[in-house]
Design a protein around this motif. Structure first.
Motif, short mmCIF file in Angstrom:
data_model
loop_
_atom_site.label_atom_id
_atom_site.label_comp_id
_atom_site.label_asym_id
_atom_site.label_seq_id
_atom_site.Cartn_x
_atom_site.Cartn_y
_atom_site.Cartn_z
N ALA A 139 0.84 -1.20 0.00
CA ALA A 139 0.00 0.00 0.00
C ALA A 139 0.87 1.26 0.00
O ALA A 139 0.57 2.24 -0.69
CB ALA A 139 -0.93 -0.01 1.22
N GLN A 140 1.97 1.22 0.74
CA GLN A 140 2.88 2.36 0.81
C GLN A 140 3.46 2.69 -0.56
O GLN A 140 3.61 3.86 -0.92
CB GLN A 140 4.02 2.06 1.79
CG GLN A 140 5.09 3.13 1.84
CD GLN A 140 6.28 2.74 2.72
OE1 GLN A 140 6.19 1.82 3.52
NE2 GLN A 140 7.39 3.43 2.55
N TYR A 141 3.77 1.64 -1.34
CA TYR A 141 4.42 1.85 -2.65
C TYR A 141 3.42 1.81 -3.81
O TYR A 141 3.84 1.88 -4.97
CB TYR A 141 5.50 0.79 -2.86
CG TYR A 141 6.74 1.03 -2.02
CD1 TYR A 141 7.75 1.86 -2.46
CD2 TYR A 141 6.89 0.43 -0.78
CE1 TYR A 141 8.90 2.09 -1.70
CE2 TYR A 141 8.02 0.65 0.00
CZ TYR A 141 9.01 1.48 -0.47
OH TYR A 141 10.13 1.71 0.30
N GLY A 142 2.14 1.68 -3.51
CA GLY A 142 1.14 1.67 -4.57
C GLY A 142 1.19 0.43 -5.44
O GLY A 142 0.98 0.51 -6.65
N LEU A 143 1.47 -0.72 -4.82
CA LEU A 143 1.62 -1.98 -5.55
C LEU A 143 0.45 -2.92 -5.27
O LEU A 143 -0.15 -2.88 -4.19
CB LEU A 143 2.92 -2.68 -5.14
CG LEU A 143 4.22 -1.90 -5.34
CD1 LEU A 143 5.38 -2.62 -4.66
CD2 LEU A 143 4.50 -1.73 -6.83
N SER A 144 0.15 -3.77 -6.24
CA SER A 144 -0.84 -4.83 -6.04
C SER A 144 -0.24 -5.90 -5.15
O SER A 144 0.74 -6.56 -5.52
CB SER A 144 -1.23 -5.44 -7.39
OG SER A 144 -1.87 -6.69 -7.20
N VAL A 145 -0.81 -6.07 -3.95
CA VAL A 145 -0.26 -7.06 -3.03
C VAL A 145 -0.38 -8.47 -3.61
O VAL A 145 0.50 -9.31 -3.40
CB VAL A 145 -0.95 -6.97 -1.65
CG1 VAL A 145 -2.43 -7.34 -1.73
CG2 VAL A 145 -0.23 -7.86 -0.63
N ASP A 146 -1.43 -8.75 -4.36
CA ASP A 146 -1.60 -10.08 -4.95
C ASP A 146 -0.49 -10.39 -5.95
O ASP A 146 0.04 -11.50 -5.98
CB ASP A 146 -2.96 -10.19 -5.64
CG ASP A 146 -4.12 -10.19 -4.65
OD1 ASP A 146 -3.89 -10.52 -3.47
OD2 ASP A 146 -5.25 -9.85 -5.05
N PHE A 147 -0.14 -9.37 -6.75
CA PHE A 147 0.93 -9.60 -7.73
C PHE A 147 2.27 -9.78 -7.04
O PHE A 147 3.05 -10.67 -7.39
CB PHE A 147 1.00 -8.44 -8.72
CG PHE A 147 2.16 -8.55 -9.68
CD1 PHE A 147 2.21 -9.57 -10.61
CD2 PHE A 147 3.21 -7.65 -9.62
CE1 PHE A 147 3.29 -9.69 -11.48
CE2 PHE A 147 4.29 -7.76 -10.49
CZ PHE A 147 4.33 -8.78 -11.42
N VAL A 148 2.57 -8.94 -6.06
CA VAL A 148 3.83 -9.06 -5.33
C VAL A 148 3.94 -10.44 -4.67
O VAL A 148 4.99 -11.08 -4.72
CB VAL A 148 3.96 -7.94 -4.28
CG1 VAL A 148 5.16 -8.18 -3.37
CG2 VAL A 148 4.09 -6.58 -4.97
N LEU A 149 2.85 -10.90 -4.09
CA LEU A 149 2.87 -12.22 -3.44
C LEU A 149 3.05 -13.34 -4.46
O LEU A 149 3.73 -14.34 -4.18
CB LEU A 149 1.58 -12.44 -2.64
CG LEU A 149 1.50 -11.67 -1.33
CD1 LEU A 149 0.08 -11.74 -0.75
CD2 LEU A 149 2.50 -12.21 -0.31
#
Length: 230
Positions: A45-55
């Protein structure tokens, strides 16, 4: 971490502790160290990223048994996929290969004329092959994916030939390792030679992970979009 995949509520510091090689992937997302006790969800959320994609990336990077299912491919925001893969290419071309080359120049000067020439020619050829492979992906595969993401109909099924090329790149690094193990005298340059070997091993390991990202995420996602857009 055996048989347990990463989830959004886990602390990012714990995730990196479980697989320290993820530190190499962090800059490709624009993530810096200094997580505190924040979770993966909070960092994304801090970096404006999709958590699902990062995971997805973290789990493929870490667990050999991990394979995203159709639902994950359907619901994940993949807008970062191409930027992530391009960042990986820049990392290999602009950081890892020059790092290896710096050590190689020093080793070659002590390797003898014949071995030194073979080593330089091998690495120059390898750099060219890596660059051409990545260029093919960025001029053919990625634009095709982006057209599919925009809703275009598929022109033809995407061949997995480009992904198979990663295997060849990794195999050639294994050949380079054998040259270093067998034919380069290390009496006077033991530390430099060891640094070169470990740099080659690190690149080989990371390229294998890069290949898995494309085999387990990129290609299945392209196939899903091709089916959806027909």
């Amino acid at each position: 971490m055996k048989n347990r995949h990463f989830v959004a509520k886990m602390k990012m510091a714990d995730v990196v502790s479980a697989n320290h090689t993820l530190i190499l992937a962090m800059p490709r997302f624009g993530i810096s160290l200094g997580f505190g006790d924040r979770s993966v969800q909070e960092i994304c959320a801090q970096y404006g990223l999709s958590v699902d994609f990062v995971l997805l990336v973290f789990n493929v990077y870490t667990f050999d048994d991990y394979l995203p299912d159709d639902n994950a491919l359907e619901t994940t925001d993949f807008s970062m996929l191409v930027p992530y893969l391009k960042a990986s290419h820049r990392y290999y071309l602009n950081e890892r290969l020059p790092h290896i080359q710096r050590h190689l120049v020093s080793v070659v000067s002590h390797a003898g004329e014949k071995c030194g020439r073979v080593l330089k020619e091998f690495f120059t050829s390898y750099e060219k092959e890596v660059s051409e492979h990545f260029d093919c992906e960025e001029t053919e595969v990625f634009p095709y994916l982006q057209r599919l993401m925009a809703g275009d109909k598929p022109q033809r099924p995407m061949s997995n030939h480009f992904a198979e090329g990663h295997t060849d790149l990794v195999d050639k690094l294994s050949d380079l390792e054998q040259i270093l193990y067998k034919y380069i005298p290390g009496d006077d340059i033991a530390e430099e030679l060891n640094e070169l070997v470990f740099a080659v091993l690190q690149l080989s390991s990371d390229l294998q992970k890069h290949a898995l990202i494309e085999e387990k995420i990129l290609l299945p996602y392209i196939s899903q979009l091709e089916r959806r857009n027909r």
